[in-house]
Design an enzyme around this catalytic site. Structure first.
Site, PDB file in Angstrom:
ATOM      1  CB  ALA A   1     -56.426  11.157  -4.479  1.00 10.38           C
TER       2      ALA A   1
ATOM      3  CD  GLU B   1     -63.534  14.105  -1.189  1.00  3.29           C
ATOM      4  OE1 GLU B   1     -63.551  14.260   0.043  1.00  3.29           O
ATOM      5  OE2 GLU B   1     -62.501  13.811  -1.830  1.00  3.29           O
TER       6      GLU B   1
ATOM      7  CD  GLU C   1     -62.349   9.124  -0.374  1.00  2.00           C
ATOM      8  OE1 GLU C   1     -62.336  10.151  -1.068  1.00  2.00           O
ATOM      9  OE2 GLU C   1     -63.400   8.453  -0.181  1.00  2.00           O
TER      10      GLU C   1
ATOM     11  N   GLY D   1     -61.880  11.734  -4.654  1.00  2.94           N
ATOM     12  CA  GLY D   1     -61.787  13.154  -4.975  1.00  2.94           C
ATOM     13  C   GLY D   1     -62.627  13.547  -6.162  1.00  2.94           C
TER      14      GLY D   1
END
Length: 259
Positions: A63, A111, A131, A108
């Site tokens: 992110a 993911e 994270e 991310g």
């Protein structure tokens, strides 16, 4: 075509190409462009399989933390659903999909790779869900898709520690499906999905739906999902072609129409 994400189509394979220098940080604009590209790939009849690719140097390093740092709790309450659904649009593409992973696929980025059916990684790739090192947890499917893929204990290890795994470990735990030299990642990803391009598109869609939906429920419900999708394929032209070809010529010689 978005500023940072574009869909490129070649030989009925669509490539969702991330291109936000330097590290393909997944800010809100990139997330929404991913949604748009995935929606287009799902809808286009000339796209029979999809590659998600960040380029030769990096898949996506996570992110955009600078953007996220300024968000309040209420900001993230409003944004988190859209974040998940943008990635969910990739997972919902009703065609074979593969992530072509070079460099980092973190947070991310990992993911996003988890949303694909398959993952091909370069030998120097690093994957992880770091994270926890920021005081949060994965928020775009990392706690759910990762656990379903590698099992809860391994997922907890990665999420609790935030550590990166190299390509060989990722292969050993089932996080990726193949490891190839870095400069062969995209070609290997194409090779992974090319056999499906000439397959029966509606049956492939049904197979993906049956597996993905079945994993979300109990066995009895999963079997009912399978039964209905199986029966429905008897209304397709490709079912007629496949069975007629088998009877007349033997297995593996059908030329499907995708209908």
């Amino acid at each position: 075509m978005g500023e940072f994400v574009r869909l490129e189509v070649d030989g009925e394979i669509g490539t969702i190409r991330l291109d936000r220098p330097k590290m393909n940080a997944l800010n809100v604009a990139v997330q929404e462009e991913i949604r748009a590209a995935a929606t287009e790939a799902a809808e286009r009849d000339d796209v029979r399989a999809v590659i998600v690719y960040g380029g030769e140097r990096v898949f996506a390093a996570g992110a955009d933390i600078r953007e996220m740092q300024t968000m309040s709790y209420t900001d993230m309450v409003r944004r988190s659903g859209a974040l998940q659904s943008s990635f969910g649009t990739v997972a919902a593409i009703p065609k074979p999909t593969v992530a072509a992973i070079t460099g980092y696929a973190l947070g991310g980025g990992c993911e996003l790779a988890l949303c694909c059916d398959f993952r091909v990684a370069g030998a120097s790739a690093k994957l992880g869900q770091p994270e926890i090192l920021l005081g949060v947890i994965p928020g775009a499917g990392g706690t759910q898709r990762l656990a379903r893929l590698v099992g809860p204990a391994r997922a907890k290890d990665l999420v609790y520690s935030g550590r990166f795994v190299d390509a060989d470990e990722a292969l050993s735990i089932g996080l990726v499906d193949a490891v190839v030299p870095d400069d062969e990642v995209y070609a290997a990803a194409r090779g992974k999905v090319e056999p499906y391009v000439s397959g029966p598109a509606i049956a492939l869609r049904a197979a993906k739906e049956a597996i993905d939906r079945g994993l979300e429920t109990d066995l009895g419900t999963g079997l009912e999902i399978e039964r209905m999708l199986f029966a429905g394929l008897f209304a397709t032209r490709d079912r007629e072609i496949g069975m007629t070809s088998f009877v007349e010529q033997g297995p593996g010689k059908a030329v499907f129409e995708g209908a």
